[in-house]
Scaffold this motif. Structure first.
Motif, PDB file in Angstrom:
ATOM      1  N   CYS A   1      26.672 -55.722 -34.029  1.00  0.00           N
ATOM      2  CA  CYS A   1      27.177 -56.514 -35.179  1.00  0.00           C
ATOM      3  C   CYS A   1      26.213 -56.380 -36.354  1.00  0.00           C
ATOM      4  O   CYS A   1      26.622 -56.163 -37.497  1.00  0.00           O
ATOM      5  N   TYR A   2      24.910 -56.513 -36.065  1.00  0.00           N
ATOM      6  CA  TYR A   2      23.886 -56.425 -37.118  1.00  0.00           C
ATOM      7  C   TYR A   2      23.953 -55.053 -37.804  1.00  0.00           C
ATOM      8  O   TYR A   2      23.938 -54.958 -39.028  1.00  0.00           O
ATOM      9  N   LEU A   3      24.026 -54.009 -36.976  1.00  0.00           N
ATOM     10  CA  LEU A   3      24.014 -52.654 -37.549  1.00  0.00           C
ATOM     11  C   LEU A   3      25.265 -52.412 -38.390  1.00  0.00           C
ATOM     12  O   LEU A   3      25.197 -51.826 -39.462  1.00  0.00           O
ATOM     13  N   ARG A   4      26.393 -52.893 -37.891  1.00  0.00           N
ATOM     14  CA  ARG A   4      27.624 -52.672 -38.648  1.00  0.00           C
ATOM     15  C   ARG A   4      27.551 -53.386 -40.009  1.00  0.00           C
ATOM     16  O   ARG A   4      27.938 -52.821 -41.023  1.00  0.00           O
ATOM     17  N   GLU A   5      26.997 -54.610 -39.989  1.00  0.00           N
ATOM     18  CA  GLU A   5      26.821 -55.338 -41.271  1.00  0.00           C
ATOM     19  C   GLU A   5      25.927 -54.569 -42.231  1.00  0.00           C
ATOM     20  O   GLU A   5      26.003 -54.739 -43.436  1.00  0.00           O
ATOM     21  N   HIS A   6      25.004 -53.768 -41.675  1.00  0.00           N
ATOM     22  CA  HIS A   6      24.074 -53.013 -42.517  1.00  0.00           C
ATOM     23  C   HIS A   6      24.518 -51.546 -42.681  1.00  0.00           C
ATOM     24  O   HIS A   6      23.686 -50.666 -42.923  1.00  0.00           O
ATOM     25  N   ASN A   7      25.809 -51.323 -42.536  1.00  0.00           N
ATOM     26  CA  ASN A   7      26.428 -50.010 -42.813  1.00  0.00           C
ATOM     27  C   ASN A   7      26.033 -48.888 -41.863  1.00  0.00           C
ATOM     28  O   ASN A   7      26.039 -47.723 -42.253  1.00  0.00           O
ATOM     29  N   PHE A   8      25.683 -49.236 -40.645  1.00  0.00           N
ATOM     30  CA  PHE A   8      25.483 -48.198 -39.620  1.00  0.00           C
ATOM     31  C   PHE A   8      26.794 -48.074 -38.846  1.00  0.00           C
ATOM     32  O   PHE A   8      27.497 -49.061 -38.655  1.00  0.00           O
ATOM     33  N   HIS A   9      27.125 -46.855 -38.418  1.00  0.00           N
ATOM     34  CA  HIS A   9      28.398 -46.714 -37.713  1.00  0.00           C
ATOM     35  C   HIS A   9      28.270 -46.100 -36.324  1.00  0.00           C
ATOM     36  O   HIS A   9      29.230 -46.055 -35.566  1.00  0.00           O
ATOM     37  N   VAL A  10      27.078 -45.619 -35.981  1.00  0.00           N
ATOM     38  CA  VAL A  10      26.895 -45.024 -34.638  1.00  0.00           C
ATOM     39  C   VAL A  10      25.586 -45.535 -34.037  1.00  0.00           C
ATOM     40  O   VAL A  10      24.561 -45.588 -34.728  1.00  0.00           O
ATOM     41  N   THR A  11      25.623 -45.920 -32.757  1.00  0.00           N
ATOM     42  CA  THR A  11      24.368 -46.192 -32.056  1.00  0.00           C
ATOM     43  C   THR A  11      24.129 -45.076 -31.034  1.00  0.00           C
ATOM     44  O   THR A  11      25.077 -44.546 -30.448  1.00  0.00           O
ATOM     45  N   LEU A  12      22.859 -44.755 -30.864  1.00  0.00           N
ATOM     46  CA  LEU A  12      22.436 -43.710 -29.925  1.00  0.00           C
ATOM     47  C   LEU A  12      21.571 -44.356 -28.847  1.00  0.00           C
ATOM     48  O   LEU A  12      20.888 -45.347 -29.116  1.00  0.00           O
ATOM     49  N   ALA A  13      21.599 -43.760 -27.669  1.00  0.00           N
ATOM     50  CA  ALA A  13      20.713 -44.266 -26.611  1.00  0.00           C
ATOM     51  C   ALA A  13      20.514 -43.190 -25.558  1.00  0.00           C
ATOM     52  O   ALA A  13      21.389 -42.331 -25.368  1.00  0.00           O
ATOM     53  N   SER A  14      19.361 -43.233 -24.904  1.00  0.00           N
ATOM     54  CA  SER A  14      19.139 -42.356 -23.758  1.00  0.00           C
ATOM     55  C   SER A  14      18.906 -43.247 -22.548  1.00  0.00           C
ATOM     56  O   SER A  14      18.226 -44.267 -22.659  1.00  0.00           O
ATOM     57  N   VAL A  15      19.503 -42.865 -21.433  1.00  0.00           N
ATOM     58  CA  VAL A  15      19.306 -43.643 -20.206  1.00  0.00           C
ATOM     59  C   VAL A  15      18.893 -42.681 -19.104  1.00  0.00           C
ATOM     60  O   VAL A  15      19.587 -41.689 -18.850  1.00  0.00           O
TER      61      VAL A  15
END
Ligand SMILES: CC(C)(COP(=O)(O)OP(=O)(O)OC[C@H]1O[C@@H](n2cnc3c(N)ncnc32)[C@H](O)[C@@H]1OP(=O)(O)O)[C@@H](O)C(=O)NCCC(=O)NCCS
Length: 228
Positions: A163-177
């Motif tokens: 939610c925070y990232l979308r409010e700040h105009n980010f559209h993709v999250t990345l992660a490594s597991v």
């Protein structure tokens, strides 16, 4: 035992109890071979948050707050470090690099956190670096206090972060597991996330030779490295 060895032993004990005999054996073999060869296998996740945000499944009502390097950090560094995973110097180092942290609180007690890296230069391992484009953010180093695990706290953090990232105009999250971390692997399963690619990186010590392989997508679409 000094405090950093105690931290390390504590997290090793916790991790081993959840990993089962096959993974524990693999981890033990990897440690024995460490002087000669060390390797990692990660699944890489890329989540489009512009249309849909992963829903939380937490059993508690945790509040999530975000902190950047601009805030009064000394007390915060102590508070995060007191949770037992990171030394205060490591917390300060991460803030100094411009990372953000999302901290989950239950009745004012910090119970978990997740770091956010918003620009490139972040190493996956062995001189292999994430490519983080504009509008993308890397979710990194999630941690929940052992006494609060299994209650979906991480999913609450994940939801708040999206939610925070979308409010700040980010559209993709990345992660490594790491494929050797079933606790983390289950998080992706809960959200039915598709694996963008699987990455194998090994370093042969002595000759200092690095082997990099990806499956599912070309490695250079998400990572960069200097040719040796
Ligand atoms: C990975 C981690 C952040 C998950 O946080 P969480 O809030 O416990 O997440 P969940 O409640 O969704 O539980 C995730 C999995 O942990 C395991 N789990 C369940 N109860 C647990 C407990 N009491 N203690 C430890 N792990 C437990 C289960 O495998 C669970 O998956 P399931 O829901 O499919 O059964 C947390 O386990 C942790 O801090 N681990 C150590 C650090 C780490 O590995 N970080 C990941 C870096 S990518």
């Amino acid at each position: 035992m000094n405090s950093s060895s105690a931290r390390r032993m504590g997290s090793v004990r916790q991790a081993l109890s959840w990993r089962g005999p096959v993974i524990v054996t693999l981890l033990a073999v990897r440690e024995i071979m460490r002087p000669l060869l060390y390797w990692h296998v990660w699944h890489i996740f890329e989540t489009d948050i512009s249309h849909q945000i992963p829903q939380p499944y937490g059993k508690e009502e945790a509040e999530v707050k975000f902190y950047t390097a601009d805030e009064g950090l000394e007390a915060l560094c102590q508070q995060i470090s007191a949770m037992g995973e990171l030394e205060p110097t490591e917390v300060s180092r991460r803030f100094a690099k411009g990372w953000l942290i999302a901290v989950a609180f239950l009745k004012a007690q910090p119970v978990g956190y997740m770091w956010l890296v918003l620009s490139g230069g972040m190493e996956l391992a062995f001189d292999t670096y994430w490519i983080i484009r504009s509008g993308e953010a890397l979710r990194y180093g999630s941690f929940v206090l052992p006494a609060f695990r299994g209650k979906g706290i991480h999913s609450i953090l994940n939801h708040a972060v999206a939610c925070y990232l979308r409010e700040h105009n980010f559209h993709v999250t990345l992660a490594s597991v790491s494929v050797l971390n079933p606790q983390s692997m289950s998080l992706a399963r809960h959200n039915k996330r598709a694996i963008a690619m699987t990455v194998f990186i090994a370093r042969i010590r002595g000759v200092n030779w690095t082997i990099r392989k990806s499956f599912g997508a070309p490695l250079q679409s998400r990572f960069s490295w200097r040719t040796e």
